[in-house]
Scaffold this motif. Structure first.
Motif, mmCIF file in Angstrom:
data_model
loop_
_atom_site.group_PDB
_atom_site.id
_atom_site.type_symbol
_atom_site.label_atom_id
_atom_site.label_comp_id
_atom_site.label_asym_id
_atom_site.label_seq_id
_atom_site.Cartn_x
_atom_site.Cartn_y
_atom_site.Cartn_z
ATOM 1 N N VAL A 24 -2.893 86.039 30.585
ATOM 2 C CA VAL A 24 -4.100 86.860 30.461
ATOM 3 C C VAL A 24 -5.139 86.308 31.429
ATOM 4 N N ARG A 25 -5.654 87.184 32.286
ATOM 5 C CA ARG A 25 -6.666 86.776 33.262
ATOM 6 C C ARG A 25 -8.046 87.135 32.735
ATOM 7 N N HIS A 26 -8.966 86.217 32.854
ATOM 8 C CA HIS A 26 -10.356 86.518 32.514
ATOM 9 C C HIS A 26 -11.274 85.686 33.399
ATOM 10 N N GLU A 27 -12.473 86.170 33.557
ATOM 11 C CA GLU A 27 -13.414 85.534 34.462
ATOM 12 C C GLU A 27 -14.474 84.796 33.661
ATOM 13 N N THR A 28 -14.759 83.575 34.067
ATOM 14 C CA THR A 28 -15.861 82.828 33.483
ATOM 15 C C THR A 28 -16.938 82.718 34.564
ATOM 16 N N GLN A 29 -18.002 82.031 34.238
ATOM 17 C CA GLN A 29 -19.072 81.892 35.226
ATOM 18 C C GLN A 29 -18.588 81.159 36.479
ATOM 19 N N ASP A 30 -17.712 80.187 36.290
ATOM 20 C CA ASP A 30 -17.283 79.348 37.409
ATOM 21 C C ASP A 30 -15.863 79.589 37.897
ATOM 22 N N TYR A 31 -15.021 80.194 37.054
ATOM 23 C CA TYR A 31 -13.595 80.274 37.370
ATOM 24 C C TYR A 31 -13.016 81.663 37.139
ATOM 25 N N MET A 32 -11.894 81.910 37.824
ATOM 26 C CA MET A 32 -11.005 83.005 37.457
ATOM 27 C C MET A 32 -9.923 82.308 36.644
ATOM 28 N N ALA A 33 -9.955 82.507 35.347
ATOM 29 C CA ALA A 33 -9.078 81.744 34.456
ATOM 30 C C ALA A 33 -7.843 82.556 34.081
ATOM 31 N N PHE A 34 -6.733 81.865 33.984
ATOM 32 C CA PHE A 34 -5.475 82.459 33.551
ATOM 33 C C PHE A 34 -5.013 81.691 32.319
ATOM 34 N N ASP A 35 -4.882 82.403 31.201
ATOM 35 C CA ASP A 35 -4.405 81.792 29.962
ATOM 36 C C ASP A 35 -2.918 82.064 29.837
ATOM 37 N N LEU A 36 -2.133 81.008 29.799
ATOM 38 C CA LEU A 36 -0.682 81.108 29.680
ATOM 39 C C LEU A 36 -0.278 80.810 28.248
ATOM 40 N N ARG A 71 -12.864 79.655 41.945
ATOM 41 C CA ARG A 71 -11.690 78.785 41.805
ATOM 42 C C ARG A 71 -10.831 79.271 40.645
ATOM 43 N N VAL A 72 -9.549 78.995 40.764
ATOM 44 C CA VAL A 72 -8.602 79.409 39.730
ATOM 45 C C VAL A 72 -8.456 78.279 38.723
ATOM 46 N N ARG A 73 -8.337 78.633 37.468
ATOM 47 C CA ARG A 73 -8.095 77.658 36.403
ATOM 48 C C ARG A 73 -6.932 78.164 35.563
ATOM 49 N N LEU A 74 -5.987 77.277 35.241
ATOM 50 C CA LEU A 74 -4.849 77.627 34.398
ATOM 51 C C LEU A 74 -4.986 76.917 33.062
ATOM 52 N N ASN A 75 -5.022 77.696 31.983
ATOM 53 C CA ASN A 75 -5.080 77.158 30.628
ATOM 54 C C ASN A 75 -3.738 77.420 29.965
ATOM 55 N N ILE A 76 -3.140 76.384 29.414
ATOM 56 C CA ILE A 76 -1.887 76.544 28.686
ATOM 57 C C ILE A 76 -2.229 76.507 27.204
ATOM 58 N N LEU A 77 -2.058 77.650 26.554
ATOM 59 C CA LEU A 77 -2.428 77.773 25.152
ATOM 60 C C LEU A 77 -1.217 77.528 24.267
ATOM 61 N N ASP A 78 -1.447 76.910 23.120
ATOM 62 C CA ASP A 78 -0.312 76.666 22.229
ATOM 63 C C ASP A 78 -0.298 77.638 21.057
ATOM 64 N N ALA A 79 -1.087 78.695 21.174
ATOM 65 C CA ALA A 79 -1.063 79.763 20.158
ATOM 66 C C ALA A 79 -1.209 81.093 20.898
ATOM 67 N N PRO A 80 -0.704 82.179 20.347
ATOM 68 C CA PRO A 80 -0.843 83.470 21.010
ATOM 69 C C PRO A 80 -2.293 83.822 21.267
ATOM 70 N N HIS A 81 -2.521 84.560 22.341
ATOM 71 C CA HIS A 81 -3.865 84.984 22.708
ATOM 72 C C HIS A 81 -4.448 85.863 21.597
ATOM 73 N N PRO A 82 -5.690 85.643 21.181
ATOM 74 C CA PRO A 82 -6.252 86.372 20.049
ATOM 75 C C PRO A 82 -6.379 87.881 20.272
ATOM 76 N N ASN A 83 -6.392 88.321 21.506
ATOM 77 C CA ASN A 83 -6.535 89.768 21.775
ATOM 78 C C ASN A 83 -5.208 90.497 21.754
ATOM 79 N N HIS A 84 -4.115 89.788 21.471
ATOM 80 C CA HIS A 84 -2.795 90.432 21.485
ATOM 81 C C HIS A 84 -2.117 90.314 20.160
#
Length: 84
Positions: A24-36, A71-84
């Motif tokens: 899931v891609r989302h934008e923060t103030q500083d990053y284009m973040a990708f939640d895996l 800048r790109v940021r990769l977050n590795i989540l250990d639980a399903p994304h809350p929007n899905h």
């Protein structure tokens, strides 16, 4: 280069449940973040011992020329994304 496709290409061979990969891609103030998110029993495979695999994935992803102004940021989540 589509960053989400790159992440999927790197992670797919590492996991036993490739169908459970969510990016899931989302934008923060500083990053284009990708939640895996991966299947719960694949989290350890993606993170690796002492986070070495996760760090290697991030190194590759961050080294690729990004189409985003931020800048790109990769977050590795250990639980399903809350929007899905």
């Amino acid at each position: 280069m589509d960053i989400a496709s790159l992440i999927r290409a790197i992670v797919t061979p590492l996991v036993t449940h490739p169908e459970a990969i969510e990016i899931v891609r989302h934008e923060t103030q500083d990053y284009m973040a990708f939640d895996l998110t991966v299947a719960p029993d694949d989290v350890g495979r993606v993170i690796g011992k002492q986070g070495r695999v996760a760090q290697a994935i991030r190194t590759i992803v961050y080294a690729v020329k990004s189409p985003y102004a931020k800048r790109v940021r990769l977050n590795i989540l250990d639980a399903p994304h809350p929007n899905h």
